[in-house]
Design a protein around this motif. Structure first.
Motif, PDB file in Angstrom:
ATOM      1  N   GLY A   1       0.812  -1.212   0.000  1.00  0.00           N
ATOM      2  CA  GLY A   1       0.000   0.000   0.000  1.00  0.00           C
ATOM      3  C   GLY A   1       0.844   1.260   0.000  1.00  0.00           C
ATOM      4  N   TRP A   2       1.809   1.323   0.901  1.00  0.00           N
ATOM      5  CA  TRP A   2       2.674   2.508   0.968  1.00  0.00           C
ATOM      6  C   TRP A   2       3.543   2.624  -0.267  1.00  0.00           C
ATOM      7  N   SER A   3       3.930   1.490  -0.840  1.00  0.00           N
ATOM      8  CA  SER A   3       4.729   1.527  -2.063  1.00  0.00           C
ATOM      9  C   SER A   3       3.920   2.083  -3.231  1.00  0.00           C
ATOM     10  N   LEU A   4       2.638   1.755  -3.285  1.00  0.00           N
ATOM     11  CA  LEU A   4       1.765   2.312  -4.317  1.00  0.00           C
ATOM     12  C   LEU A   4       1.614   3.822  -4.146  1.00  0.00           C
ATOM     13  N   VAL A   5       1.434   4.249  -2.903  1.00  0.00           N
ATOM     14  CA  VAL A   5       1.319   5.682  -2.625  1.00  0.00           C
ATOM     15  C   VAL A   5       2.618   6.395  -3.003  1.00  0.00           C
ATOM     16  N   PHE A   6       3.741   5.759  -2.716  1.00  0.00           N
ATOM     17  CA  PHE A   6       5.036   6.336  -3.060  1.00  0.00           C
ATOM     18  C   PHE A   6       5.167   6.530  -4.568  1.00  0.00           C
ATOM     19  N   GLY A   7       4.643   5.580  -5.344  1.00  0.00           N
ATOM     20  CA  GLY A   7       4.652   5.722  -6.798  1.00  0.00           C
ATOM     21  C   GLY A   7       3.858   6.936  -7.250  1.00  0.00           C
ATOM     22  N   ILE A   8       2.726   7.171  -6.591  1.00  0.00           N
ATOM     23  CA  ILE A   8       1.906   8.349  -6.920  1.00  0.00           C
ATOM     24  C   ILE A   8       2.654   9.626  -6.570  1.00  0.00           C
ATOM     25  N   VAL A   9       3.272   9.642  -5.382  1.00  0.00           N
ATOM     26  CA  VAL A   9       4.029  10.824  -4.949  1.00  0.00           C
ATOM     27  C   VAL A   9       5.156  11.126  -5.929  1.00  0.00           C
ATOM     28  N   THR A  10       5.871  10.093  -6.335  1.00  0.00           N
ATOM     29  CA  THR A  10       6.967  10.276  -7.289  1.00  0.00           C
ATOM     30  C   THR A  10       6.461  10.852  -8.608  1.00  0.00           C
ATOM     31  N   PHE A  11       5.340  10.302  -9.088  1.00  0.00           N
ATOM     32  CA  PHE A  11       4.764  10.785 -10.340  1.00  0.00           C
ATOM     33  C   PHE A  11       4.332  12.242 -10.221  1.00  0.00           C
ATOM     34  N   VAL A  12       3.679  12.593  -9.114  1.00  0.00           N
ATOM     35  CA  VAL A  12       3.198  13.965  -8.909  1.00  0.00           C
ATOM     36  C   VAL A  12       4.371  14.939  -8.852  1.00  0.00           C
ATOM     37  N   MET A  13       5.470  14.527  -8.232  1.00  0.00           N
ATOM     38  CA  MET A  13       6.639  15.398  -8.124  1.00  0.00           C
ATOM     39  C   MET A  13       7.257  15.692  -9.491  1.00  0.00           C
ATOM     40  N   THR A  14       7.090  14.783 -10.434  1.00  0.00           N
ATOM     41  CA  THR A  14       7.683  14.994 -11.758  1.00  0.00           C
ATOM     42  C   THR A  14       6.777  15.780 -12.702  1.00  0.00           C
ATOM     43  N   ILE A  15       5.493  15.906 -12.349  1.00  0.00           N
ATOM     44  CA  ILE A  15       4.543  16.588 -13.242  1.00  0.00           C
ATOM     45  C   ILE A  15       4.961  18.025 -13.557  1.00  0.00           C
ATOM     46  N   PRO A  16       5.284  18.874 -12.535  1.00  0.00           N
ATOM     47  CA  PRO A  16       5.676  20.259 -12.868  1.00  0.00           C
ATOM     48  C   PRO A  16       6.887  20.322 -13.798  1.00  0.00           C
ATOM     49  N   ILE A  17       7.849  19.428 -13.602  1.00  0.00           N
ATOM     50  CA  ILE A  17       9.040  19.426 -14.446  1.00  0.00           C
ATOM     51  C   ILE A  17       8.676  19.052 -15.877  1.00  0.00           C
ATOM     52  N   LYS A  18       7.810  18.044 -16.032  1.00  0.00           N
ATOM     53  CA  LYS A  18       7.402  17.614 -17.372  1.00  0.00           C
ATOM     54  C   LYS A  18       6.602  18.711 -18.075  1.00  0.00           C
ATOM     55  N   ILE A  19       5.704  19.359 -17.338  1.00  0.00           N
ATOM     56  CA  ILE A  19       4.903  20.432 -17.936  1.00  0.00           C
ATOM     57  C   ILE A  19       5.800  21.589 -18.357  1.00  0.00           C
ATOM     58  N   LEU A  20       6.708  21.994 -17.460  1.00  0.00           N
ATOM     59  CA  LEU A  20       7.627  23.091 -17.767  1.00  0.00           C
ATOM     60  C   LEU A  20       8.495  22.751 -18.966  1.00  0.00           C
ATOM     61  N   ASN A  21       8.971  21.517 -19.018  1.00  0.00           N
ATOM     62  CA  ASN A  21       9.805  21.101 -20.140  1.00  0.00           C
ATOM     63  C   ASN A  21       9.018  21.154 -21.453  1.00  0.00           C
ATOM     64  N   SER A  22       7.756  20.723 -21.425  1.00  0.00           N
ATOM     65  CA  SER A  22       6.926  20.751 -22.631  1.00  0.00           C
ATOM     66  C   SER A  22       6.671  22.181 -23.092  1.00  0.00           C
ATOM     67  N   ILE A  23       6.406  23.074 -22.132  1.00  0.00           N
ATOM     68  CA  ILE A  23       6.128  24.467 -22.473  1.00  0.00           C
ATOM     69  C   ILE A  23       7.357  25.133 -23.087  1.00  0.00           C
ATOM     70  N   VAL A  24       8.498  24.960 -22.423  1.00  0.00           N
ATOM     71  CA  VAL A  24       9.728  25.585 -22.913  1.00  0.00           C
ATOM     72  C   VAL A  24      10.112  25.015 -24.275  1.00  0.00           C
ATOM     73  N   THR A  25      10.020  23.692 -24.426  1.00  0.00           N
ATOM     74  CA  THR A  25      10.406  23.053 -25.681  1.00  0.00           C
ATOM     75  C   THR A  25       9.526  23.510 -26.839  1.00  0.00           C
ATOM     76  N   SER A  26       8.245  23.763 -26.564  1.00  0.00           N
ATOM     77  CA  SER A  26       7.326  24.171 -27.633  1.00  0.00           C
ATOM     78  C   SER A  26       7.688  25.521 -28.238  1.00  0.00           C
ATOM     79  N   PHE A  27       8.430  26.364 -27.503  1.00  0.00           N
ATOM     80  CA  PHE A  27       8.817  27.679 -28.010  1.00  0.00           C
ATOM     81  C   PHE A  27      10.208  27.679 -28.639  1.00  0.00           C
TER      82      PHE A  27
END
Length: 283
Positions: free
Chosen positions: A128-154
């Protein structure tokens, strides 16, 4: 470097710890392949792709529209839930394997050699905690992925700017990995609560980096030498020979990460003496 060498010594003394995660992963992968085969065979897609196979996998001679017309929309009604279920199973299996591997490493370092019991006990107890940890890890990477997509598009499609942004993106992702590096040892070996384990991992991240960066570079260099040696052996003899020689090496180093990081956690928390597990029940 001392902890890395101790990790190898631990694996040498406990080669049985290699098999629980490896056999489990192979078994689950075979079950997945059987499921895919049954799905494909049951929908008759083999016949639809016959011309693709006979054409030498030439995409230019492959009529995708005709294939989907022959298969029909019913196949998509099966395929989409299957892909979603597959993604869910990958998430669950990854969480189970991570928890089981770190519990196995913790018990082995504490003198408990019930390898299969430790692996499955950890996998189920901390799933259970390992599954939650996977979600936390994914959420932490979302801002970086979004920022990378925005910057790359320009940016233009090629050029130094794209390379720079890509390098920064990779560095930020590595930073996140280092911030979370000691979560499982803190949760499982240190028996900390979920939030405490995350906090401990963040707090010790810089010390862990200083403690592991040189051995990690050494591992990369050694790994590169081994890979080039295997390529050379495969070139001079037969590629199958290189594969046969490489499989034992892969099996041998499979527990290295969990053992090494558990030792690092114990070193940084001044727990270098073995911690005796609560129970020694066998699987």
């Amino acid at each position: 470097m001392k902890l890395l060498l101790e990790s190898f010594r631990t694996i040498n003394r406990n080669l049985g710890m290699i098999w629980p995660p490896v056999v489990t992963a192979i078994g689950l992968f075979l079950l997945f392949l059987i499921s895919v085969f049954l799905l494909v065979a049951g929908t008759g897609i083999f016949l639809s792709f016959e011309n693709f196979f006979s054409s030498g996998f030439d995409p230019g001679s492959f009529d995708f529209e005709a294939i989907f017309d022959e298969i029909g929309p019913g196949f998509l009604l099966i395929l989409i839930p299957f892909l979603l279920l597959s993604a869910l199973l990958v998430w669950v299996v990854t969480a189970f394997m991570s928890a089981g591997s770190y519990k196995l490493a913790s018990d082995v370092l504490s003198g408990n050699k019930t390898y299969w019991g430790s692996f499955f006990k950890g996998g189920f107890r901390y799933l259970g905690w390992s599954l939650v940890f996977g979600i936390v890890t994914f959420v932490m990477t979302i801002p970086i992925k979004i920022l990378n997509s925005i910057v790359t598009s320009f940016l233009p499609e090629d050029g130094a700017a794209v390379v720079t942004v890509t390098v920064l993106y990779v560095i930020l992702m590595i930073v996140i990995e280092y911030l979370l590096l000691l979560f499982y040892p803190a949760l499982i070996d240190g028996k900390e609560k979920f939030g405490q384990a995350l906090g401990t991992s963040f707090r010790l991240a810089w010390k862990a980096f200083l403690l592991t960066i040189l051995p990690f570079i050494g591992l990369l260099i050694l790994g590169g030498i081994v890979i080039f040696a295997l390529i050379g052996i495969g070139y001079l003899t037969h590629p199958l020979v290189a594969v046969i020689l490489g499989i034992p090496l892969i099996l041998y180093i499979s527990p290295l990460g969990s053992v090494w990081m558990t030792l690092v956690y114990r070193k940084l928390t001044h727990r270098e003496e073995p911690v005796i597990p609560e129970t020694f029940e066998e699987f």
